[in-house]
Write a protein that holds these residues in place. Structure first.
Motif, short mmCIF file in Angstrom:
data_model
loop_
_atom_site.label_atom_id
_atom_site.label_comp_id
_atom_site.label_asym_id
_atom_site.label_seq_id
_atom_site.Cartn_x
_atom_site.Cartn_y
_atom_site.Cartn_z
N TYR A 6 10.81 40.96 -26.01
CA TYR A 6 9.76 40.30 -26.76
C TYR A 6 10.31 39.84 -28.10
N ILE A 7 9.54 38.98 -28.78
CA ILE A 7 9.87 38.54 -30.13
C ILE A 7 8.93 39.26 -31.08
N ARG A 8 9.48 39.88 -32.10
CA ARG A 8 8.66 40.56 -33.12
C ARG A 8 8.66 39.71 -34.38
N CYS A 19 11.66 36.93 -37.70
CA CYS A 19 11.48 37.25 -36.29
C CYS A 19 12.80 37.75 -35.73
N ARG A 20 12.70 38.59 -34.72
CA ARG A 20 13.90 39.06 -34.03
C ARG A 20 13.53 39.48 -32.62
N LYS A 21 14.50 39.36 -31.73
CA LYS A 21 14.30 39.81 -30.35
C LYS A 21 14.44 41.33 -30.30
N GLU A 22 13.51 41.94 -29.58
CA GLU A 22 13.54 43.38 -29.37
C GLU A 22 13.22 43.64 -27.90
N SER A 23 13.30 44.90 -27.49
CA SER A 23 12.95 45.24 -26.11
C SER A 23 12.36 46.64 -26.04
N LEU A 71 0.82 39.64 -28.19
CA LEU A 71 0.36 38.39 -27.58
C LEU A 71 1.13 38.21 -26.28
N ILE A 72 0.42 38.01 -25.20
CA ILE A 72 1.03 37.74 -23.91
C ILE A 72 0.56 36.35 -23.49
N LEU A 97 5.15 40.28 -30.48
CA LEU A 97 4.51 41.33 -31.28
C LEU A 97 4.27 40.76 -32.67
N LEU A 98 3.01 40.55 -33.02
CA LEU A 98 2.66 40.09 -34.37
C LEU A 98 2.47 41.32 -35.25
N ASP A 99 3.35 41.46 -36.24
CA ASP A 99 3.38 42.63 -37.10
C ASP A 99 3.46 42.20 -38.57
#
Length: 124
Positions: A6-8, A19-23, A71-72, A97-99
């Motif tokens: 996902y992107i956070r 933003c960064r890619k996470e899993s 968000l999906i 993931l909106l954080d």
């Protein structure tokens, strides 16, 4: 082992969003016995959920997310821009993931002629 990427989007101490890619790792468990085991994430409490439709040509100027939320994307395509200038495109099947609940937030706009349908899961 499987994972979900996902992107956070998050805000730093100065309120600038990035933003960064996470899993998230998935582990095999007996989720619904007697059915066979399947891969799941750890259980996380959710506060509420909502479906959203962003119509074609919709644009959301700079705004922080009103709540932490997953968000999906279920259909359509949209682009996000964060405070450091980075942009990324999301399409059906992507997870965000909106954080960024503080600071300037992010911008969002719909790409193409199709509405973007989103399942949003709110959590603390």
């Amino acid at each position: 082992m499987s994972s979900i990427e996902y992107i956070r989007i998050f805000a730093d101490a100065d309120g600038c969003s990035h933003c960064r890619k996470e899993s998230i790792e998935l582990k095999s468990i007996h989720y619904a016995p007697p059915a066979a085991s399947l891969n799941t994430t750890a259980l996380t409490k959710a506060d509420s959920s909502v479906f959203l439709e962003l119509p074609a040509a919709w644009h959301g100027d700079w705004h922080p997310t009103p709540v932490r939320q997953w968000l999906i994307l279920m259909s359509g395509c949209c682009e996000f821009e964060v405070g450091d200038g980075e942009r990324f495109i999301c399409k059906a099947g992507d997870v965000v993931l909106l954080d960024d609940t503080t600071g300037r937030g992010h911008k969002t706009w719909v790409l193409g002629e199709e509405s973007v349908l989103i399942s949003a899961i709110h959590f603390s």
